[in-house]
Design a protein around this motif. Structure first.
Motif, PDB file in Angstrom:
ATOM      1  N   ARG A   1     -11.536   9.466  -5.962  1.00  0.00           N
ATOM      2  CA  ARG A   1     -10.263  10.163  -6.201  1.00  0.00           C
ATOM      3  C   ARG A   1     -10.146  11.467  -5.421  1.00  0.00           C
ATOM      4  O   ARG A   1      -9.044  11.987  -5.248  1.00  0.00           O
ATOM      5  N   PHE A   2     -11.289  12.004  -4.956  1.00  0.00           N
ATOM      6  CA  PHE A   2     -11.253  13.231  -4.157  1.00  0.00           C
ATOM      7  C   PHE A   2     -11.502  12.955  -2.679  1.00  0.00           C
ATOM      8  O   PHE A   2     -10.876  13.567  -1.817  1.00  0.00           O
ATOM      9  N   ASP A   3     -12.419  12.045  -2.389  1.00  0.00           N
ATOM     10  CA  ASP A   3     -12.801  11.795  -1.001  1.00  0.00           C
ATOM     11  C   ASP A   3     -11.781  10.932  -0.269  1.00  0.00           C
ATOM     12  O   ASP A   3     -11.406  11.216   0.874  1.00  0.00           O
ATOM     13  N   THR A   4     -11.306   9.868  -0.907  1.00  0.00           N
ATOM     14  CA  THR A   4     -10.302   8.976  -0.308  1.00  0.00           C
ATOM     15  C   THR A   4      -9.209   8.717  -1.342  1.00  0.00           C
ATOM     16  O   THR A   4      -9.052   7.596  -1.837  1.00  0.00           O
ATOM     17  N   PRO A   5      -8.438   9.737  -1.675  1.00  0.00           N
ATOM     18  CA  PRO A   5      -7.485   9.624  -2.792  1.00  0.00           C
ATOM     19  C   PRO A   5      -6.399   8.574  -2.563  1.00  0.00           C
ATOM     20  O   PRO A   5      -5.827   8.067  -3.532  1.00  0.00           O
ATOM     21  N   TRP A   6      -6.114   8.244  -1.289  1.00  0.00           N
ATOM     22  CA  TRP A   6      -5.082   7.241  -1.002  1.00  0.00           C
ATOM     23  C   TRP A   6      -5.452   5.854  -1.538  1.00  0.00           C
ATOM     24  O   TRP A   6      -4.605   4.986  -1.649  1.00  0.00           O
ATOM     25  N   LEU A   7      -6.718   5.663  -1.921  1.00  0.00           N
ATOM     26  CA  LEU A   7      -7.139   4.371  -2.466  1.00  0.00           C
ATOM     27  C   LEU A   7      -6.840   4.242  -3.956  1.00  0.00           C
ATOM     28  O   LEU A   7      -6.920   3.131  -4.501  1.00  0.00           O
ATOM     29  N   VAL A   8      -6.488   5.354  -4.616  1.00  0.00           N
ATOM     30  CA  VAL A   8      -6.300   5.287  -6.071  1.00  0.00           C
ATOM     31  C   VAL A   8      -4.940   5.821  -6.531  1.00  0.00           C
ATOM     32  O   VAL A   8      -4.589   5.663  -7.700  1.00  0.00           O
ATOM     33  N   ARG A   9      -4.196   6.468  -5.645  1.00  0.00           N
ATOM     34  CA  ARG A   9      -2.907   7.015  -6.086  1.00  0.00           C
ATOM     35  C   ARG A   9      -2.034   7.298  -4.867  1.00  0.00           C
ATOM     36  O   ARG A   9      -2.518   7.317  -3.732  1.00  0.00           O
ATOM     37  N   ASP A  10      -0.776   7.534  -5.124  1.00  0.00           N
ATOM     38  CA  ASP A  10       0.114   8.006  -4.065  1.00  0.00           C
ATOM     39  C   ASP A  10      -0.239   9.452  -3.737  1.00  0.00           C
ATOM     40  O   ASP A  10      -0.450  10.272  -4.637  1.00  0.00           O
ATOM     41  N   CYS A  11      -0.299   9.765  -2.458  1.00  0.00           N
ATOM     42  CA  CYS A  11      -0.706  11.104  -2.027  1.00  0.00           C
ATOM     43  C   CYS A  11       0.500  11.940  -1.611  1.00  0.00           C
ATOM     44  O   CYS A  11       1.521  11.405  -1.167  1.00  0.00           O
ATOM     45  N   ASP A  12       0.346  13.245  -1.762  1.00  0.00           N
ATOM     46  CA  ASP A  12       1.286  14.173  -1.138  1.00  0.00           C
ATOM     47  C   ASP A  12       0.728  14.458   0.256  1.00  0.00           C
ATOM     48  O   ASP A  12      -0.156  15.304   0.423  1.00  0.00           O
ATOM     49  N   TRP A  13       1.229  13.725   1.249  1.00  0.00           N
ATOM     50  CA  TRP A  13       0.616  13.757   2.572  1.00  0.00           C
ATOM     51  C   TRP A  13       0.905  15.069   3.297  1.00  0.00           C
ATOM     52  O   TRP A  13       2.046  15.476   3.418  1.00  0.00           O
ATOM     53  N   ASN A  14      -0.158  15.733   3.745  1.00  0.00           N
ATOM     54  CA  ASN A  14      -0.028  16.859   4.670  1.00  0.00           C
ATOM     55  C   ASN A  14      -0.883  16.541   5.885  1.00  0.00           C
ATOM     56  O   ASN A  14      -1.579  15.529   5.928  1.00  0.00           O
ATOM     57  N   ILE A  15      -0.858  17.390   6.870  1.00  0.00           N
ATOM     58  CA  ILE A  15      -1.512  17.057   8.127  1.00  0.00           C
ATOM     59  C   ILE A  15      -3.017  16.885   7.946  1.00  0.00           C
ATOM     60  O   ILE A  15      -3.644  16.027   8.595  1.00  0.00           O
ATOM     61  N   GLU A  16      -3.631  17.676   7.045  1.00  0.00           N
ATOM     62  CA  GLU A  16      -5.071  17.558   6.840  1.00  0.00           C
ATOM     63  C   GLU A  16      -5.427  16.233   6.176  1.00  0.00           C
ATOM     64  O   GLU A  16      -6.403  15.576   6.554  1.00  0.00           O
TER      65      GLU A  16
END
Length: 639
Positions: free
Chosen positions: A263-278
């Motif tokens: 959930r911290f290292d690859t959060p896109w695998l478990v939830r919708d992300c607030d995408w920023n450039i980083e």
């Protein structure tokens, strides 16, 4: 966050987890749970039976329990304790014994009855251990089992000293310690060769019988094994995974120990992300490495098939995403770590002005500079910058005793050749020789011996810095006070270290500062040295105009390297520059072949440095960028 969303986010985790901003808050929370249990049982006039752990992890828990006893009247009169383990063989009054540890960190400061303290006996004859272990189990059972078991976790995944291969129903017994466990303990014993090969430990089955289990893990070094314990398959290769079978376990972590969880290292695998450039940069690099494709060859199907459909939909088309991230990585690469004169610097990691900068490299130990950034060090000097290097500590604990004697013998012989009086040197030699005959593992050296070891490392550091191109007047030996305080007393703050660092920075007024950002250093010196530099610069930025435009760059390499998505400046090295860096490292002869404190990496420091920088260059190349012999990586600290 709703319960449904939380369940989705933590779906890879098979044990309940509580995460706190730092070790202090996590330790206080764990101590409060223990205190609440003790108070509840005290009110019911029932004993509280605790299983206790040792090592650095629970120290702050015990500190808080002591505070609660002294300031809030928490009584331990009706508490019974059983410790998890003890080295074997081990005298109970030895510095490294867990009897000493528990007395110093808890028992001597609370009102516990001595007869209620139970610790495995490391003084037994080996033939008597089996009977002792059986009696230990029976005594725990006689109290109705453990009410609460406190655990840490070793980097092998051990709980207690239940190393890989331990059975889930194992009881208290004599075990053989894993080599990694012994390496991790080596500093406490003055070298791995002095660490016992065996220990007496409660078994996994014994731990499982506890009514409640709390496992503590703090700092980045524990992150990878915490992920395996919480998210991995149950396996005897990671004994902590057995805890997944219990309904009464909680992991209490700080954010660093939790950082590798999905959930911290690859959060896109478990939830919708607030995408920023980083986040986008990290995700695209992760995808390219996962499927072994250059960034510019990633397709929409690659995104959709690997949990990144949201990114493709919201921020696509993916072709544009690929180009953007490729360009960001391309712009980190520079052969001008001090900035390129007369060049457009909008997409370069360093400013072009002033074209010749005042730069300072802070090196925690006398060799971190050339090991971690030796190629960049040499290039800054070659490109004409006013380069300074500051060695923050003497590193005088990391020289072999016989090497120190050899240098003293040389001094005596040289003075004799000059017909000079050697009586003082000979007396010093006799005193040191007598001391070494009775020296115990991990015993602090006498002052004269430490001075000689410090001079050995000072001479090596001067030779390395000169080879890199720094004149003697720009080589600074700070000998920060905290380093010696660590040897003789408890930590008492860093104020004098910070003020001394501020004085040096004011003297130089640098445009850029390089400092160690490698906090995997097993001895903690890098982290302390970083905090000193950071505090000094933060204060100066409030008062000194020059400091407001001073940039801080972090380097790694002595222990670990930056992840690709973290890198903000990548300095490529040619084969010739790699060789020059190697020769600079070779000036540190006391650290070559077999250093006193090698950590858990068996490679020599120069080999580590070359292989890590070659691997960084290889990853850049695999992502589709130019191929270099090596790349030294840096991350800018943004105030």
């Amino acid at each position: 966050m709703s319960r449904l969303n939380l369940l989705e986010e933590t779906r890879f985790e098979k044990i309940p987890v509580s995460i706190f901003p730092n070790e202090n808050q996590a330790s206080i929370a764990a101590a409060q749970k223990i205190a609440n249990l003790i108070r509840k049982n005290n009110n019911g006039k029932k004993p509280t039976v605790l299983g206790l752990a040792t090592g650095s992890t629970p120290i702050k828990v015990y500190k808080e329990l002591i505070r609660l006893h002294k300031e809030e009247n928490l009584s331990f009169e009706n508490v019974v304790t059983f410790n998890l383990d003890e080295y074997y063989p081990m005298k109970s009054d030895a510095t490294q014994s867990y009897v000493t540890f528990m007395n110093e960190n808890l028992f001597n400061h609370i009102n516990i009855e001595k007869q209620n303290i139970n610790i495995p006996d490391g003084t037994l004859e080996e033939k008597d251990i089996a009977a002792f272990c059986l009696a230990y189990e029976k005594k725990i059972s006689a109290y109705g089992g453990l009410d609460l078991q406190l655990l840490g976790i070793g980097r092998t995944g051990h709980i207690g000293f239940n190393e890989p291969g331990s059975a889930p129903n194992s009881g208290t017994r004599l075990v053989t310690l894993d080599d990694l466990t012994r390496r991790d303990a080596s500093r406490d014993f003055g070298g791995k060769e002095n660490v016992p090969t065996k220990a007496i430990t409660m078994g996994v089955g014994t731990i499982f019988k506890a009514k409640e289990i709390i496992l503590l893990a703090f700092n980045k070094k524990k992150a990878s094994i915490v992920k395996k314990a919480l998210e991995g398959e149950i396996s005897p290769n990671v004994p902590a995974t057995y805890l997944q079978l219990s309904d009464n376990v909680e992991f209490i972590l700080d954010v660093d120990a939790a950082s590798d969880l999905t959930r911290f290292d690859t959060p896109w695998l478990v939830r919708d992300c607030d995408w920023n450039i980083e986040t986008i940069k990290k995700a695209v690099i992760w995808l390219a490495k996962k499927i072994n494709k250059p960034i510019l060859k990633l397709t929409e199907d690659d995104y959709n098939s690997n949990g990144m459909a949201q990114l493709a939909t919201e921020k696509g088309p993916v072709y544009n995403l690929n180009i953007d991230i490729f360009n960001i990585l391309q712009h980190t690469i520079t052969g001008w770590p001090g900035g390129k004169p007369n060049a457009n610097d909008k997409q370069r990691p360093e400013r072009r002005e002033p074209s010749l900068k005042r730069s300072i490299i802070f090196s925690p130990h006398p060799d971190d500079d050339v090991i971690s950034m030796g190629g960049t060090f040499i290039r800054l000097a070659d490109q004409g910058h006013e380069l300074h290097v500051a060695y923050q500590t003497s590193g005088n604990t990391a020289v072999w005793d016989d090497d120190a004697l050899r240098f003293l013998e040389f001094s005596i012989d040289f003075n004799r050749m000059q017909n000079l009086d050697v009586s003082v040197l000979e007396k010093t030699y006799q005193n040191i020789h007598a001391f070494l005959k009775t020296k115990q593992p991990n015993q602090t050296d006498m002052a004269e011996l430490l001075s000689i070891k410090g001079l050995v490392r000072k001479g090596e550091a001067i030779a390395g810095a000169r080879f890199a191109g720094v004149p003697d007047k720009r080589i600074h030996f700070m000998d920060l006070p905290f380093y010696d305080r660590f040897k003789y007393s408890n930590f008492s703050g860093l104020e004098d270290d910070i003020l001394q660092t501020m004085d040096l920075l004011r003297e130089i007024k640098p445009h850029q500062v390089f400092t160690a950002g490698d906090f995997e250093d097993p001895h903690g010196t890098h982290k302390v040295c970083f905090n000193i530099v950071l505090q000094a610069l933060q204060r100066l930025k409030e008062t000194d105009d020059w400091a407001k435009d001073c940039w801080l760059w972090l380097y790694r390499g002595a222990w670990h390297e930056f992840e690709i998505h973290e890198i903000e400046m990548a300095v490529p090295l040619s084969p010739a520059e790699v060789k020059r860096k190697r020769l600079a490292i070779f000036k540190h002869q006391s650290q070559k072949d077999a250093p006193v404190f090698p950590g858990d990496d068996a490679r020599e420091f120069w080999v580590r440095a070359e292989e890590r920088t070659a691997e960084t260059a290889n990853v850049y190349n695999q992502l589709g960028l130019a191929e270099y012999a090596a790349i030294e990586a840096f991350k800018r600290y943004h105030f």
